[in-house]
Design a protein around this motif. Structure first.
Motif, PDB file in Angstrom:
ATOM      1  N   HIS A  29       0.830  -1.205   0.000  1.00  0.00           N
ATOM      2  CA  HIS A  29       0.000   0.000   0.000  1.00  0.00           C
ATOM      3  C   HIS A  29       0.863   1.254   0.000  1.00  0.00           C
ATOM      4  O   HIS A  29       0.556   2.225  -0.685  1.00  0.00           O
ATOM      5  CB  HIS A  29      -0.945   0.000   1.210  1.00  0.00           C
ATOM      6  N   ARG A  30       1.952   1.205   0.765  1.00  0.00           N
ATOM      7  CA  ARG A  30       2.862   2.343   0.799  1.00  0.00           C
ATOM      8  C   ARG A  30       3.480   2.563  -0.582  1.00  0.00           C
ATOM      9  O   ARG A  30       3.587   3.694  -1.068  1.00  0.00           O
ATOM     10  CB  ARG A  30       3.955   2.072   1.842  1.00  0.00           C
ATOM     11  N   ALA A  31       3.876   1.477  -1.234  1.00  0.00           N
ATOM     12  CA  ALA A  31       4.476   1.581  -2.568  1.00  0.00           C
ATOM     13  C   ALA A  31       3.484   2.178  -3.556  1.00  0.00           C
ATOM     14  O   ALA A  31       3.833   3.031  -4.372  1.00  0.00           O
ATOM     15  CB  ALA A  31       4.943   0.213  -3.041  1.00  0.00           C
ATOM     16  N   LEU A  32       2.212   1.753  -3.455  1.00  0.00           N
ATOM     17  CA  LEU A  32       1.188   2.273  -4.363  1.00  0.00           C
ATOM     18  C   LEU A  32       0.972   3.761  -4.132  1.00  0.00           C
ATOM     19  O   LEU A  32       0.765   4.528  -5.082  1.00  0.00           O
ATOM     20  CB  LEU A  32      -0.124   1.525  -4.150  1.00  0.00           C
ATOM     21  N   GLU A  33       1.046   4.154  -2.853  1.00  0.00           N
ATOM     22  CA  GLU A  33       0.901   5.566  -2.515  1.00  0.00           C
ATOM     23  C   GLU A  33       2.012   6.377  -3.190  1.00  0.00           C
ATOM     24  O   GLU A  33       1.783   7.465  -3.717  1.00  0.00           O
ATOM     25  CB  GLU A  33       0.990   5.679  -0.992  1.00  0.00           C
ATOM     26  N   LEU A  34       3.215   5.817  -3.194  1.00  0.00           N
ATOM     27  CA  LEU A  34       4.343   6.506  -3.809  1.00  0.00           C
ATOM     28  C   LEU A  34       4.230   6.524  -5.333  1.00  0.00           C
ATOM     29  O   LEU A  34       4.670   7.463  -5.987  1.00  0.00           O
ATOM     30  CB  LEU A  34       5.657   5.836  -3.406  1.00  0.00           C
ATOM     31  N   LEU A  35       3.640   5.463  -5.907  1.00  0.00           N
ATOM     32  CA  LEU A  35       3.504   5.404  -7.363  1.00  0.00           C
ATOM     33  C   LEU A  35       2.471   6.403  -7.850  1.00  0.00           C
ATOM     34  O   LEU A  35       2.577   6.929  -8.957  1.00  0.00           O
ATOM     35  CB  LEU A  35       3.097   3.998  -7.814  1.00  0.00           C
ATOM     36  N   ASP A  36       1.447   6.654  -7.038  1.00  0.00           N
ATOM     37  CA  ASP A  36       0.461   7.683  -7.326  1.00  0.00           C
ATOM     38  C   ASP A  36      -0.201   7.465  -8.692  1.00  0.00           C
ATOM     39  O   ASP A  36      -0.159   8.328  -9.565  1.00  0.00           O
ATOM     40  CB  ASP A  36       1.154   9.057  -7.268  1.00  0.00           C
ATOM     41  N   LEU A  37      -0.780   6.282  -8.901  1.00  0.00           N
ATOM     42  CA  LEU A  37      -1.419   5.962 -10.176  1.00  0.00           C
ATOM     43  C   LEU A  37      -2.880   6.396 -10.133  1.00  0.00           C
ATOM     44  O   LEU A  37      -3.578   6.124  -9.164  1.00  0.00           O
ATOM     45  CB  LEU A  37      -1.343   4.455 -10.434  1.00  0.00           C
TER      46      LEU A  37
END
Lengths: 276, 127
Positions: free
Chosen positions: A37-45
């Motif tokens: 979830h943190r990684a997805l937050e950083l990816l900002d898709l």
């Protein structure tokens, strides 16, 4: 805690028993989920994307990618690469939605240029720092991986790789390899200086909406930006030619070349008093 | 493995990087399976510009699908025509190669596909 990376290669370490243990442990599941979830937050898709999951294992992270609701920009389609056949076997049994591939990321990323919108990797790339035989080197594996990843991401795409570095040296080696491949790279540390520290390598490929890597975390709460690059840039113009600092710098340079250099003292760089 | 993924995969052998014949990989003795996957129109529209249409046509013919139109549909066409969207979704997302081989047109290396998982591990002299 012991590091499995130190003793065995990933495909041998994750045999059927280890893979099952890893996937069924609720502690690992929770940690993996929060990191994804943190990684997805950083990816900002913002819209459904094609994502590469590097070291997808049994699909714990991929499951989350497929389950993102439409209002948050999902669900995403993902392709997973992993070197452990046992892990992939469990992924098959769990019936994950993404496509799976048995591949060693240290051998490169066999996709054509500009394939993916983004890439995630959860607890995988530290495995690249091991070399099991004399024919391969960690540096070679890292560079093949990052070069392949850079090519397979679309311009402006981002990659977030969470990893467990053994020490600062390994952190530097991995980041250095990413920068060499052309990425804009930054390290994000969650809970720094605790036992639960989580290191995320945030990468941007080519010019995008955020040209500088620090732009990725702009507007996020509780993130301190430490930028060592600034200091170097500022330091360059500051030293005045002929000043004591300049002389000391020159002496250090000469010393590094192996020349005989007089010791620096309080008299270094001082003007001689006019004798008469 | 989905036909979508096949449209992006190239040969992993180092010597094939510079050759145009290494893409697309050609399926051989492929066993196909139709899966049920929910239609995601936005995703297909997002992906459309990145799909190599001529490679997709080649793959579709090799797998025994009816020939695709010569020109790829534009995003506007896709949004307007639901049947087109469904056909594309059927081909790209729902059709999966379960067993078979993927063959590189340049070096002839065969990548085995078992239970839908392609094996891209290479012996060290080819890396």
């Amino acid at each position: 805690m012991s590091r499995p990376e130190d003793t065995l290669s990933a495909d041998i370490h994750y045999n059927d028993t280890e893979a099952r243990k890893y996937t069924t442990s609720s502690r690992i599941q929770n940690i993996q989920a929060s990191m994804t979830h943190r990684a997805l937050e950083l990816l900002d898709l913002s819209s459904p994307s094609l994502i590469l999951d590097v070291g997808c294992g049994s699909g714990l992270s991929g499951e989350i990618l497929s389950s993102i609701p439409p209002e948050e920009g999902g669900p995403h389609v993902w392709i997973g690469m992993d070197v452990s056949a046992s892990m992939l076997d469990i992924a098959l049994q769990r019936d994950v939605e993404g496509d799976l591939m048995l591949a060693d990321i240290g051998q490169g990323v066999p996709f054509r240029a500009g394939t993916f919108d983004a890439a995630v990797s959860i607890s995988a790339i530290q495995w690249l720092c091991n070399a099991e035989s004399s024919e391969i080197s960690p540096a070679g594996r890292l560079s093949r991986f990052f070069n392949g990843l850079y090519a397979s991401l679309k311009r402006g795409g981002r990659a977030v790789c969470q990893f467990y570095p053994k020490n600062d040296e390994q952190k530097k080696m991995i980041t250095g390899a990413a920068v060499k491949a052309g990425f804009g790279a930054g390290l994000l540390e969650d809970d720094p200086e605790t036992k639960n520290v989580k290191v995320y390598l945030v990468l941007t490929a080519g010019a995008g909406s955020t040209s500088d890597i620090t732009g990725v975390v702009k507007g996020m709460d509780g993130v301190d930006v430490l930028d060592p690059r600034r200091k170097r840039e500022a330091g360059k113009g500051d030293i005045k030619k002929g000043s004591k600092a300049w002389i000391v710098k020159k002496k250090e340079q000469m010393e590094r070349k192996g020349k005989v250099v007089k010791a620096t003292s309080k008299y270094t760089g001082r003007k001689r008093r006019i004798a008469f | 493995m989905k036909i979508l993924s096949l449209n992006f995969l190239t040969c992993a052998v180092k010597a094939c990087k510079s050759s145009s014949a290494s893409y697309p990989l050609h399926p051989k003795d492929a066993e196909l399976v139709q899966d049920d996957i929910e239609l995601n129109p936005q995703l297909l529209v997002n992906l459309m510009p990145r799909i190599d249409w001529s490679a997709l046509s080649t793959t579709a013919t090799e797998l025994g699908f009816p020939a695709l139109p010569a020109q790829p549909p534009t995003p506007e066409e896709l949004e307007a025509d639901e049947q087109k969207l469904k056909d594309l979704h059927n081909l790209l997302m729902q059709t999966q190669i379960m067993e078979g081989k993927l063959v590189c047109g340049n070096c002839g290396h065969e990548y085995a596909v078992r239970e839908g998982i392609a094996n891209f591990l290479l012996p060290s002299h080819l890396v």
